[in-house]
Design an enzyme around this catalytic site. Structure first.
Site, short mmCIF file in Angstrom:
data_model
loop_
_atom_site.label_atom_id
_atom_site.label_comp_id
_atom_site.label_asym_id
_atom_site.label_seq_id
_atom_site.Cartn_x
_atom_site.Cartn_y
_atom_site.Cartn_z
N GLY A 252 0.76 -1.25 0.00
CA GLY A 252 0.00 0.00 0.00
C GLY A 252 0.78 1.29 0.00
O GLY A 252 0.22 2.36 -0.27
N GLU A 294 3.97 -6.85 1.92
CA GLU A 294 3.87 -7.21 0.48
C GLU A 294 3.62 -5.99 -0.39
O GLU A 294 2.52 -5.82 -0.92
CB GLU A 294 2.82 -8.30 0.25
CG GLU A 294 1.52 -8.08 0.96
CD GLU A 294 0.52 -9.20 0.79
OE1 GLU A 294 0.90 -10.33 0.48
OE2 GLU A 294 -0.68 -8.92 0.97
N PRO A 295 4.63 -5.15 -0.59
CA PRO A 295 4.47 -3.96 -1.42
C PRO A 295 4.52 -4.30 -2.91
O PRO A 295 5.23 -5.20 -3.33
CB PRO A 295 5.68 -3.11 -1.04
CG PRO A 295 6.71 -4.08 -0.57
CD PRO A 295 5.98 -5.29 -0.04
N GLY A 296 3.73 -3.56 -3.69
CA GLY A 296 3.76 -3.74 -5.14
C GLY A 296 4.18 -2.45 -5.79
O GLY A 296 5.31 -2.29 -6.27
N ARG A 334 -4.91 3.88 -16.02
CA ARG A 334 -5.10 4.51 -14.70
C ARG A 334 -5.74 5.90 -14.77
O ARG A 334 -6.59 6.21 -13.95
CB ARG A 334 -3.78 4.54 -13.92
CG ARG A 334 -3.22 3.13 -13.66
CD ARG A 334 -2.11 3.09 -12.62
NE ARG A 334 -2.62 3.36 -11.29
CZ ARG A 334 -2.54 4.51 -10.69
NH1 ARG A 334 -1.97 5.53 -11.27
NH2 ARG A 334 -3.04 4.65 -9.48
N TYR A 338 -9.04 5.84 -12.63
CA TYR A 338 -8.94 6.42 -11.27
C TYR A 338 -8.66 7.92 -11.28
O TYR A 338 -8.22 8.46 -10.28
CB TYR A 338 -7.79 5.77 -10.48
CG TYR A 338 -7.67 4.28 -10.56
CD1 TYR A 338 -8.65 3.44 -10.03
CD2 TYR A 338 -6.55 3.68 -11.13
CE1 TYR A 338 -8.52 2.07 -10.08
CE2 TYR A 338 -6.41 2.30 -11.18
CZ TYR A 338 -7.40 1.51 -10.66
OH TYR A 338 -7.26 0.15 -10.70
N CYS A 365 -10.12 5.13 -29.38
CA CYS A 365 -11.36 5.77 -29.81
C CYS A 365 -12.31 5.97 -28.65
O CYS A 365 -13.31 5.25 -28.52
CB CYS A 365 -12.02 4.92 -30.90
SG CYS A 365 -11.00 4.96 -32.36
N GLU A 366 -11.99 6.88 -27.82
CA GLU A 366 -12.81 7.19 -26.67
C GLU A 366 -12.41 8.57 -26.16
O GLU A 366 -11.22 8.82 -25.96
CB GLU A 366 -12.54 6.13 -25.58
CG GLU A 366 -13.74 5.92 -24.74
CD GLU A 366 -13.72 4.63 -23.95
OE1 GLU A 366 -13.65 3.54 -24.55
OE2 GLU A 366 -13.80 4.74 -22.72
N TYR A 394 1.06 -1.19 -12.31
CA TYR A 394 -0.34 -1.18 -12.74
C TYR A 394 -0.54 -0.51 -14.09
O TYR A 394 -1.59 0.05 -14.36
CB TYR A 394 -1.23 -0.53 -11.66
CG TYR A 394 -1.14 -1.23 -10.31
CD1 TYR A 394 -1.59 -2.53 -10.16
CD2 TYR A 394 -0.56 -0.60 -9.21
CE1 TYR A 394 -1.49 -3.19 -8.93
CE2 TYR A 394 -0.45 -1.24 -7.99
CZ TYR A 394 -0.92 -2.53 -7.86
OH TYR A 394 -0.81 -3.18 -6.65
#
Ligand code: LLP
Length: 442
Positions: A252, A294-296, A334, A338, A365-366, A394
């Site tokens: 986190g 457990e960091p990512g 992302r 988010y 196309c958005e 990510y």
């Protein structure tokens, strides 16, 4: 003390003699020419520096173990780097289990997480000797027991609990609050333990696991999480005579995506966790447990940048200046998912004066495919190479083939050397799994 996750750019970033941006001793404009764009670039020195930060920060607690949360970026090369730093892995699918296994990870240091692991995935975990399975719910307790029994094995497990802690991050990446889809509510733990002790005899419970969220900037909540885990262990000991000796506090820790982000240092987090853990061990009178972190994101985000080539542009009369790049929401979802913000520079003009407010649009196309809503950059032109920072976590792991576009390649840079660690997808790759039913063939 400062730590590497507080840096906006990979630690080897500089402007070289040619006047271009350089990372890991490699000229980014040359990398773009050699490998094409979009291109994910990962700096090995930065990854290793973060791992070292974690090891130094927690060194006063002897029973500490680190696991890289593979979901942030899972590839064979990154798994090999994390393993060589002594890290284990948090994995969440057969694909991640298979990848770390193929990369030569010590499977006893792997923890399998997830709220709906399948029969096949749990079987694979047992077959490949995954060290711990963090059981998330009652359904899984029974399913895993049945599978372990059929293999005549004992599954070594943790219980994933929901500690009821709210952290102030994006709603979609909070996980420890009470109505989360993950883990046992605190009021359900006793029932789970009774089942393990009395009925599910092919399960061996070693400890408790929690994860409160991602991209966290608050520090004190880690202490609160530790206290809840230790208190529960002490309570279970009193009630069931159960000696649990492992706690896993999840990942986190945040990173610095833009200048205004101030993530805490790994050293601050470690101090809070260790002090509270030592205090709680005394207060609740338990044996000091093994601690798992457990960091990512904080391991891999800062090390990564994405290179894009600038193409078309559009000046809305009296409005925005849009510049479009050759990637976007499929290689970095992302911003659209988010509202994540990113910082960028032009790799071939890093020291030109930023004069222009621009919007960096993706090629998909958005309308929502905007990589950076508003950034001041030097005069942009077609062919410029844009370097977007902090894309190591990510981005690749959530990339898609939207609009049937090939996923980019990834190169690892170190000591002026660059190596492809993930090949660029080809048009053939895109149709490799397609079938035309016989009746539709001409
Ligand atoms: N452990 C567990 C059980 C997790 O669920 C996660 C992340 C981690 C560890 C690693 O957390 P980290 O250190 O990376 O914050 N896709 C989102 C992030 C989702 C995180 C999910 N769980 C994003 O792009 O922001």
């Amino acid at each position: 003390m400062n730590s590497t996750n507080q840096s906006l750019k990979p630690i080897t970033t500089k402007i070289n003699q040619a006047g271009n941006l350089e990372i890991g001793g490699c000229d980014l404009v040359e990398l773009a020419e050699k490998y094409g764009t979009p291109l994910y670039v990962l700096d090995e020195e930065t990854i290793r520096a973060v791992c070292q930060d974690y090891k130094n920060a927690f060194k006063t607690y002897s029973k500490v173990n680190f696991m890289f949360a593979s979901k942030a970026l899972c590839s064979m090369a990154t798994s090999a780097i994390a393993a060589s730093e002594g890290f284990g892995f948090d994995v969440v699918s057969a694909g991640e289990i298979y990848t770390v296994h193929k990369a030569g990870a010590d499977m006893s240091k792997v923890l399998f997480n997830g709220n709906n692991k399948s029969y096949d995935e749990l079987s694979l975990a047992l077959k490949l000797g995954v060290g711990r399975i963090s059981v998330d719910n009652f359904f899984e307790l029974s399913l895993l027991n049945e599978i372990a029994k059929s293999y005549n094995k004992t599954a070594d497990i943790l219980l994933r609990i929901t500690p009821g802690i709210e952290c102030h991050t994006h709603e979609y990446i909070q996980t420890g609050h009470l109505d989360s889809k993950f883990g046992f509510d605190l009021t359900q733990i006793d029932e789970a333990v009774e089942l393990i002790l009395n009925d599910f005899t092919n399960l061996k419970l070693h400890g408790l696991h929690a994860h409160i969220g991602s991209q966290i900037f608050e520090t004190s909540i880690y202490g609160d999480e530790i206290e809840i885990l230790v208190k529960e262990i002490a309570r279970l000991d009193k009630k069931f005579g159960l000696k649990l000796n492992e706690i896993n506090a999840g990942g986190g820790l945040g990173v610095k995506y833009t200048d205004s982000d101030c993530p805490p240092s790994t050293f601050t987090i470690a101090e809070i966790i260790i002090n509270r853990l030592n205090e709680c061990v005394e207060k609740y009178n338990i044996e000091p447990p093994a601690l798992f972190i457990e960091p990512g994101r904080s391991i891999i985000s800062t090390a990564g940048v994405t290179l894009y080539t600038v193409g078309s542009s559009k000046q809305v009369p009296k409005g925005k200046a849009y510049f479009a790049v050759d990637g976007g929401m499929a290689d970095n979802p992302r911003p659209s998912m988010y509202q994540a913000e990113y910082y960028a520079e032009i790799a071939n003009k890093p020291d030109f004066e930023p004069l222009q407010d621009v919007t960096i649009a993706g090629r998909f196309c958005e309308s929502g495919d905007i990589l950076i809503k508003n950034i001041k950059l030097p005069q942009l032109e077609e062919g410029d190479i844009l370097c977007v920072y902090n894309t190591g976590a990510y981005n690749y792991s959530m990339a898609s083939n939207y609009n049937r576009v090939q996923k980019p390649a990834m190169v690892l840079v170190n000591n002026s050397q660059s190596d492809i660690i993930i090949k660029r997808e080809t048009l053939e790759d895109l149709t490799a799994h397609d079938e035309i039913p016989h009746r539709l063939r001409k």
